[in-house]
Structure formats: structure tokens, C-alpha cells
Design a protein around this motif. Structure first.
Motif: not given
Lengths: 391, 391
Positions: B299-328
Motif C-alpha cells: 500500500v505504501r508503495e502504491a501511495l508513493a507512486r500516486l505521490g509521484q503523479d501528484v508531484g508531477l502535476g504540482l510541478a506544472v502548477l508551480a511552473n505556471v503560478l510560482d506559489p510560495e505554499v501549496v496546501v493539500l
DNA sequence: GACTTAAGTTCGAGTCTCGTACTTAATGGA
DNA sequence: TCCATTAAGTACGAGACTCGAACTTAAGTC
């Protein structure tokens, strides 16, 4: 507790006047010339107030009064026009292979504009000389501000440059300030941001409050105009979209990673895809490709695939930002519909719901001087926003 | 010519007072209690002016005066505190399986808050009853405004709803207005936007001017706070990031397309990945997964893979918006570091240059009532911005 | 040529901020 | 205990601004 919102400067009665003056100025810019009576109706101010404000603007040579135009009943009004002869903004651009300058008046007319080729160590001296020349040739009028557009990361202070590729921009603002004899303050801005601002005032997105500008050269950069304001982000780096993980996830990017958007849709990726060599400037290269495309279906095919990846990235941006218009600049301009049409298609496929409409895709109409023009417009912004007194 | 910038309302001398009053209010909110003399220094206003303004605020029961605290030399000042007893904002949330209400005072204190389960046809009546109850229980004070948060697309007019999944929101604003006996105006907002605003005022991003909020339920939604203001986009749909083409490009999304971000990181994708069933609410489901994760490495492994995809999308958003903090928020909260740690890693890999720092990733601290709280905060916004008179 | 209509100006009232002078409330030393 | 010192808060007049009403001006209309 909360973040800073709105201006944090105290408002005096003079500030009040500045505010209402800016109201009149914006009305003249957006809705065109009008008599004092019309302006009073448009702004909601009292006739008497408008009279005083217009008087001040005329004194500053910001507006001109035309002869009265008879025709209707009653005393004819004398239309007031925003010519802005007396108030000037200077926009400069320091780029890898050229420097340019645009001198803009408050009425939105370009008084002077010039671009000169320059590379390496000659760049900064060329820019400073150009700035001096331009200001010298137009001695009348007050220089309200100046801004230098730079292809790089500009910090939130509007002065210091965190990173630029292939050119040095340290101390830039101070150097330009000295070249102008301290006649006005100088700030520094990102070139894509400046170009975006230009498009939303003079270019393909004129009058659009939510616009996105995408420039294509070796790298890919975006400028975001939201509610008429440039979005800068927390450190000033918003809109750095070139390295978003989008498009061909195996494509190797100049930054060393794989899957960056510009590895799929940057200039080099495009040239590799169509199999043509790089010429002196991105624009020349793209023109050559466009010329070949009309004859060679394989090139058109390659451009269509490129357009698809462009659309994919734009889908991301559209979902995040919901712009009304997206303007494509840089090397995309010569390629025109070869890229636009497939981009529209892949964008359409990617729009989330029926409720959302596709943002309009347009090509930049401003050419090389987009960034300098936008910088000039930004230099004048303080007047329209009421932060800088007219008198 | 250009887009609208700044307020287009004429500024009178009363407007001046409102502006300066809002200056004092914001200073009290951001920097805490202060004597009149300190406030004068902080805001730049004259001592006399501050005196008059504080007098008005005290009369409206917006501030309270503490006893003077001796200690230093000279006459001790009497600290003024923003208690805001007299001015209230009501935030409501209409969601798929519950309704909630938060009554907030101008000082940022939650006076009342309540959540009630409700589904289907009982939803709207439950919301209206809850609104009536809450307002009835706190009769003192002036209700400045009310806002309803809705999981759906809200148009730019802040009233009409373009699209909601699984619930009907037509005429919502008018219904709530009627339930409140017209005591104040009612507007409607997107739930992710409201929650984002709450996080930047009471939650994990308190005091952060550029924040991004990401909520995870069945769908994925974002709220963008830029320069302290919510970004809405041209039609009000900014932040609809669930269907960005990111993550597993083969994953089938509920919308019928493949490759949407929420097809990789939405609740259903997460549950499928870890192989656990969906429970009554997203939160329950995620809590069950979190419990299992501590025992089961798969389960931890599966969540880690999920987290990777979360980070991928956040990378896009961070590049576009340059936020100081991201809250999940949403279902990500119970999963905590199981998702956050891998997201941080993939985000780091995707940041464009050394100059750019990674936005801080945090978990929401506000729970179920985030959206209603943000709606209440937004209802009070007009007072802090100076658009609504205090008296 | 008198009347009507509407633009623009003049003027006095009202509101606001500001600086200065004044009052008030504490400390600290003689 | 008393008085100088220090700083907070208030009172007041000057100055800037907006506003509405009254007035003047410049056209068309009858």
C-alpha cells in the motif's frame, strides 16, 4: 493574519484626485474621446469635478481639446482626446542578438521605435546608446518611467535578475538609469511578461482582461495577464512554462531532463522534426520552415504533430488560468495555421466540460518589438493606475 | 484600448475614509493590536486621522480598547484590538453529502460553526434551515455578507452556477437570500476557491500572498490565491485542474477521456491502486487506506507512486503560478507523508532552474469546514478592502 | 429675435487629512 | 513629595477635494 491586499499607502485628498484623474484617463483610453459632460456620465463624477480634472490634464499636455462639433440641440461639447503628448514611457529590450527601444506616449502612440543588432559584449553599450539616442530625439514631454525587458528570470523587486541565458544583466537597471541621467526610474521585466502586456494593449488581445501570451524561441515562455494585471507569482517567476512535464516524455531537454514541454515544442525540436537547419535567428528559421511547408506535405505533417503538443500544453494552461485569448508569438508566428489548427483541435479534445469554452487562439501581430512596446506600456502604467501624479 | 484596471467607481471623500479605515483594519489583522500612535506609524496616517477612524470602528463594535499597559516612559497607549464583534460574515457550503455553516466575525474568530449530513432533495432545505438557525443564534451584530461554497463551476458573476456534479444549484443565491430575510447580499463561490482562501487566512498558508490549494475527492480541484486575491479567470473557471493531461496517459477518466490528472490521482485511482474499497465518504476511505498503509508495504508503495503523479502535476502548477505554499486538502490529508514525501521528490526533479525554489508543501489543517470558513472570510472581504462601509 | 436645450463654469457647503498646539498620564530624579 | 520628561491622544484651523445648484455660454428651433 491574512496576506496583504490592496494598496498599503495612506490615501490623502491628493490621492483622491489622482484616483479620479486615472478614472478619467482610463475612460478616455478605453472608450475614446468624449466631452466633459460625457466623461461625467461615464465615470460617475460630477460635471464640476471632471472640468477641474480635464483642466489639469490639458495643462500636463496629456489631453487635447478638439473644436466643438455642432449638430444636436443645445450647446455643443468640445471633445477631449487622449493624445498624451506630454507624458512618455520608454520601453527597452535587451535580447541575445538585438536591442530595441520604443518610446510611447500616454495616448498609446509609438513616437519612436528602433531595433539594432548587437551581440556579446557590445550588447549593453548598444542598449545604453540606443536609450540615450531615443530620449534625445524626443526632448519634449516628461519621461514618466522606463522598463527594460530581458529574456530571463526577474525577481519580484522589478530590478534584479536572477538568471539569464547567454547574457549578463547584472546592474542593468542602474546602468540604464545613469544613461538616462536619472530622468526617471528604471525597472526590469521578463520579456514574455512585457510582450503579454503589449498584446493586451496594442496587439492581438487588445482590451482582453484575461490573456495568455506564449513565446517560442529556443525556449518557451509565457506571460499571464489576469484581470488586466501581470501575474508574477511569489518570486516573480510565474509563467516559466518551458519545463512543464508535457508532450513527449522521452524528449531530451537542454536542461538535462526529459519530457519538458520545450523539448517537444521549442525551436530545436521543431527544426529536428521537420529536418531543416537552424538559421541566424528563430524567426528566419521559422520563415524557412513555413516556406518549405507549403510545398512539402511531410513538413506539414511534422508541424501538425508539433501543433498537437502545443495544444496539449495550452490545454493545461487553459484549465489552470481560464484565459479568454491565447496569443502565440516568436517562431510560431511564421508557421501560422500549420501549428494553430492542430493546436485548436487538441485543445478542444482536452477541454474539461461543455460549460467551458475554448480560449481563442491568435497569432501575435506585434513582431520583434512586442517586448519593448509592452515595457513602455508598463512604464506608463503608474499614470493610468493613479500611482503617479500627472502634474 | 486596454483592459479595465483598478476600481471604476468614482472616489469621494467618504470613499477616502473607507480606504483609510480599511488600511487600519488590515494593519490590525496582519500585525495585531496596537495603540493609536503605533497604528499611525504603521499606516503612515496622521495621529489625528487614526484617532477619528478608531473612534468610528469602536462605535461599530469592530474594535475594542484594552486598558493601558504602563511600563515605558511617557503616557502609556491603550492598545486597540480587532475583535470585530459587531460585523459578521456568513459562510455556507452545499456539498454532495453534507451542508455546513460558519459564522465569522471581523476579528477572524469563528462564532458558530456546524455541519449537518444531507443528501439529494433534502440538501437545499437543510442548508436553508442551517443558515436560518445560525443567524438566529447570533442576533447581535451586523451581517455584512454571505457566501455559499459549491463543488462546481461558478460563473464570474458570483451568483450563477454553470455546472455541478450530482447536485442542483440553480437559484441558490436567491434562495439563501430569502432564508436570511434579505439581511445581506448572498454570492456563490467554488468550493476549492473558498477553501484556498480559508487556508491563506486561517489555515496552513496563513499570511501567504501566493498560495495554491489542491483538494482531492473523486475529482481534483485547485484554488489559486495570487497577491492575496483569488484568481478566477475570464469565466470564473480558473483552477479546474482535474482534467489536465498529466500522469498516466492511458488512465481512463470519468469524463470519458484518457490521461486526465484526476484519473491518476483522484480518489478512485488511489483506491484502485491500493486495492481497497470505497467507503461512505472520501475522508473515511482515505483514513482506512492510511491505517492499512502503516502495516502493508504494498500500500505504501502504491501511495508513493500516486505521490509521484501528484508531484508531477504540482510541478506544472508551480511552473505556471510560482506559489510560495501549496496546501493539500481533501482525501490527501489522512494520507499525509505517504503522499507528500514522494510528491516533494518528483517536484524537486521537475523544478526548472537553480534560481527557483520549491514551494512548500503542507497539509490542510482546516478539515471539513475549510470551504465554509473561506466563504465567510470572503463575505467579510468587502470590509477589509474598503468597498463596504463599516458604519 | 425670443425660446429651448445642453455644455461648461462658478460658488458655497460638506468631508476628509494633516500639522501644530494642547492636554493627559505615566516615569524618574531631586 | 514635587516637578521635569516623555509620549499618547485630542482639538482645531488650514488646505484639498467632491458635489449639487445656480449661472453663463453656445448652439439649434420656432
Amino acid at each position: 493574519m491574512g496576506p496583504a491586499i490592496g494598496s498599503d499607502l495612506p490615501a490623502s485628498t491628493e490621492g483622491l484626485r489622482r484616483r479620479n484623474t486615472s478614472l478619467v484617463l482610463r475612460s478616455l483610453r478605453q472608450q475614446g474621446p468624449a466631452t466633459r459632460a460625457e466623461l461625467a456620465k461615464r465615470t460617475g463624477l460630477a460635471k464640476a469635478t471632471v472640468g477641474v480634472i480635464v483642466g489639469g490634464l490639458a495643462e500636463a499636455a496629456a489631453v487635447d481639446e478638439a473644436d466643438s462639433v455642432p449638430g444636436g440641440r443645445g450647446r455643443p461639447g468640445r471633445p477631449v482626446t487622449l493624445t498624451g503628448r506630454g507624458l512618455l514611457g520608454l520601453g527597452l529590450e535587451l535580447n541575445v542578438d538585438y536591442v530595441s527601444a520604443v518610446l510611447l506616449d500616454l495616448g498609446g502612440r509609438v513616437r519612436l521605435s528602433e531595433t539594432r543588432p548587437a551581440t556579446d559584449a557590445a550588447r549593453l553599450p548598444a542598449l545604453l546608446e540606443l536609450a540615450r539616442d531615443v530620449v534625445r530625439r524626443e526632448p519634449a514631454g516628461r519621461l514618466v518611467g522606463a522598463m527594460v525587458a530581458v529574456p530571463g528570470l526577474v525577481r519580484g523587486d522589478d530590478r534584479s535578475v536572477a538568471w539569464t541565458p547567454n547574457l549578463d544583466a547584472t546592474g542593468l537597471a542602474a546602468d540604464v538609469e545613469a544613461a538616462l541621467d536619472g530622468r526617471c526610474g528604471v525597472s526590469v521585466g521578463n520579456d514574455a511578461n512585457c510582450a503579454a502586456y503589449a498584446e493586451s494593449h496594442h496587439g492581438a488581445a487588445t482590451g482582453v482582461a484575461h490573456a495568455l501570451y506564449l513565446t517560442g524561441t529556443v525556449g518557451i515562455g509565457a506571460g499571464i495577464v489576469s484581470d488586466g494585471r501581470l501575474q508574477r507569482g511569489s518570486t516573480g517567476f510565474a509563467g516559466e512554462v518551458g519545463h512543464m512535464p508535457i508532450g513527449d516524455s522521452t524528449a531530451l531537454c537542454g536542461c538535462g531532463r526529459r519530457g519538458c514541454w520545450e523539448a517537444s515544442v521549442g525551436l530545436h525540436a521543431m527544426l529536428t522534426a521537420v529536418g531543416l537547419p537552424e538559421l541566424a535567428t528563430p524567426l528566419r528559421s521559422a520563415q524557412a520552415v513555413a516556406a518549405r511547408a507549403s510545398a512539402d506535405p511531410a513538413v506539414r505533417e511534422a508541424l501538425a504533430r508539433l501543433g498537437q503538443d502545443v495544444g496539449l500544453g495550452l490545454a493545461v494552461l487553459a484549465n489552470v488560468l481560464d484565459p479568454e485569448v491565447v496569443v502565440l508569438g516568436g517562431y510560431f508566428v511564421p508557421l501560422g495555421e500549420h501549428v494553430l489548427a492542430p493546436a485548436r483541435r487538441s485543445l478542444d479534445e482536452r477541454l474539461p466540460s461543455a460549460a467551458q469554452r475554448r480560449p481563442e487562439l491568435r497569432l501575435s501581430t506585434l513582431g520583434m518589438e512586442a517586448a519593448a512596446l509592452g515595457a513602455a506600456e508598463l512604464a506608463l502604467e503608474g499614470v493610468f493606475s493613479g500611482d503617479v501624479p500627472v502634474t
